[in-house]
Enzyme design. Structure first.
Site, PDB file in Angstrom:
ATOM      1  N   CYS A  93     -10.479  -5.419  40.890  1.00 29.91           N
ATOM      2  CA  CYS A  93     -11.209  -5.664  42.133  1.00 29.91           C
ATOM      3  C   CYS A  93     -12.377  -6.636  41.980  1.00 29.91           C
ATOM      4  O   CYS A  93     -12.980  -7.035  42.975  1.00 29.91           O
ATOM      5  CB  CYS A  93     -11.717  -4.343  42.707  1.00 29.91           C
ATOM      6  SG  CYS A  93     -10.376  -3.194  43.072  1.00 29.91           S
ATOM      7  N   HIS A 386     -10.320  -3.914  52.006  1.00 30.28           N
ATOM      8  CA  HIS A 386     -10.462  -4.375  50.623  1.00 30.28           C
ATOM      9  C   HIS A 386      -9.186  -5.042  50.130  1.00 30.28           C
ATOM     10  O   HIS A 386      -8.369  -4.417  49.457  1.00 30.28           O
ATOM     11  CB  HIS A 386     -10.828  -3.170  49.748  1.00 30.28           C
ATOM     12  CG  HIS A 386     -10.904  -3.456  48.299  1.00 30.28           C
ATOM     13  ND1 HIS A 386     -11.416  -4.626  47.779  1.00 30.28           N
ATOM     14  CD2 HIS A 386     -10.515  -2.709  47.211  1.00 30.28           C
ATOM     15  CE1 HIS A 386     -11.352  -4.596  46.460  1.00 30.28           C
ATOM     16  NE2 HIS A 386     -10.803  -3.445  46.094  1.00 30.28           N
ATOM     17  N   CYS A 416     -17.168  -2.316  41.490  1.00 33.26           N
ATOM     18  CA  CYS A 416     -16.428  -1.514  40.528  1.00 33.26           C
ATOM     19  C   CYS A 416     -14.991  -2.006  40.500  1.00 33.26           C
ATOM     20  O   CYS A 416     -14.503  -2.590  41.473  1.00 33.26           O
ATOM     21  CB  CYS A 416     -16.465  -0.038  40.905  1.00 33.26           C
ATOM     22  SG  CYS A 416     -15.644   0.334  42.481  1.00 33.26           S
TER      23      CYS A 416
END
Length: 430
Positions: A93, A386, A416
């Site tokens: 990510c 996301h 994160c």
């Protein structure tokens, strides 16, 4: 990375597709098509001739197997100069931020003057993996000139005829098997994050994102995207302006029967792309562009995935501050990727913990408490969605615009990522 170097890379502009729910409007747009849309829109909005882009760095997580170097495909699809370089990075990510900081480093080393960096992902077009048993048996048939006996040999390899169906993809740690939502549940227990805390955080994320959309705050960054079906997508599709703590409290936990993580306080599966235009400061001024911001520092760290796989920003954020020669009190905006409300609140709790500081940061006192009025001021991933590789570039774009718009000086980013990765950066207004 530091601001006292002779050559500085600056953020000139950023643009992104609206973020939409997976298997929605973008189902027929893969990660390359979404990347093309973001970069094309960025060039159109800035008026920069595509031939002047010297290199592209792109981030992605679900990379298309037939063309995994998305960066180069963008250059070819958009007809940029044939010599426009391109390479693709993947850091879960944090891939979008990794792409941008890689480009910044290249510019500040003098390799290029004009680059585009960003990221994209299409969960809707994630490839389904065939069982290796089937691949190993069938590959010789596909690659060679098989005879009837070869088919019989392949069939014998498959016996007993079990485990031949493709497995359902899941977002889990390869080393531990732990699903990300289970990780968030673990962190909530460790840091004492209640269900009410998570739902309150999620409701605020949606309300702030909705306010940003309605006020026109995102107009400078969100593009119009036309789908293959001829539908124009102009707004982020996951933000719910009318959500409330009361509505969120009605949802059932997803990852544990007595848990606290729900579909409402977690980021949804999302498709989208985001791109950032970066230049050397000298070239930006020469071309008449007004830079928005620059990177004062960045930090990437890793933690043990068997511990708290999503706690990395509680280490990378302090390190980025240290590299910048700043403290939390010097920061005007804090933007943290909201994989889950539980994860974000756990990172905030760790930053405000003396024990965490002593045991994990080698300092005597806590980094500090993040002022909620400075935190994710226009919402975050819980509300906006996301698309894995795109989130870092979205955060950079939003914060660079906010610094330029408000005249504030600095922003701290924290992300994160799977594998126990924490990624952070400090932006400063130019």
């Amino acid at each position: 990375m530091a601001t006292d170097i002779a050559r500085r890379a600056v953020i000139v502009s950023g643009a992104r597709t609206p973020f939409v729910k997976a298997f929605g409007a973008y189902t027929r747009l893969d990660s390359i098509a979404l990347a093309d849309a973001a970069v094309r829109g960025l060039l159109e909005r800035t008026g920069l001739p595509g031939g002047q882009v010297q290199a592209i760095v792109w981030g992605g997580v679900i990379l298309p197997s037939a063309a995994p170097n998305i960066a180069r495909e963008i250059a070819l699809d958009l007809g940029l100069d044939a010599g426009c370089e391109g390479y693709t990075v993947t850091r879960a990510c944090a891939s979008g931020l990794q792409a941008i900081t890689s480009a910044v480093a290249a510019i500040e080393r003098g390799e290029y003057d004009i680059m585009i960096a960003g990221g994209s992902d299409s969960t809707s077009n994630a490839e389904v993996k065939l069982p290796q048993k089937l691949v190993h048996a069938g590959a010789p048939l596909a690659l060679g000139k098989p005879k009837p006996k070869d088919y019989l040999a392949a069939a014998r390899q498959l016996a007993p005829f079990t485990d031949l169906l493709p497995s359902r993809p899941k977002i889990a740690e390869r080393t531990t098997g732990e699903v990300m939502g289970e990780s968030a549940e673990k962190m909530a227990r460790i840091h004492g994050i209640s269900r009410a805390d998570q739902d309150e955080f999620a409701a605020r994320s949606h309300q702030r994102a909705a306010a940003a959309i309605d006020s026109g705050r995102f107009d400078d960054e969100v593009l119009r995207v036309r789908t293959p079906d001829g539908v124009d997508v102009t707004r982020d599709g996951l933000v719910r302006a009318n959500t409330s703590v009361e509505k969120l409290a009605m949802l059932k936990p997803v990852f544990a029967r007595d848990g606290s993580v729900t579909a409402g306080n977690a980021s949804p599966l999302t498709d989208g792309a985001s791109a950032v235009l970066l230049m050397s400061e000298e070239r930006a001024h020469a071309l008449g562009y007004r830079p928005l911001a620059a990177f004062r520092s960045w930090s990437y760290v890793s933690v043990d995935p068997t511990d708290q796989v999503l706690i990395g920003p509680a280490i990378s954020m302090p390190r980025a501050l240290d590299k910048a020669g700043m403290s939390l009190g010097d920061i005007d905006f804090v933007d943290i990727h909201e994989a889950f409300a539980a994860q974000t609140l756990s990172v905030l709790a760790a930053l405000n913990s003396d024990e965490w500081a002593k045991t994990r940061l080698d300092r005597d006192t806590a980094v500090g408490e993040v002022d909620v009025d400075k935190l994710n001021v226009h919402g975050g991933s819980v509300a906006l969605g996301h698309p894995f590789g795109a989130t870092g570039a979205r955060m950079v774009t939003t914060m660079a615009n906010e610094l330029a718009r408000t005249g504030k000086n600095s922003a701290l980013l924290g992300i994160c990522a799977a594998g126990g990765i924490g990624a952070s950066a400090v932006l400063e207004r130019v």
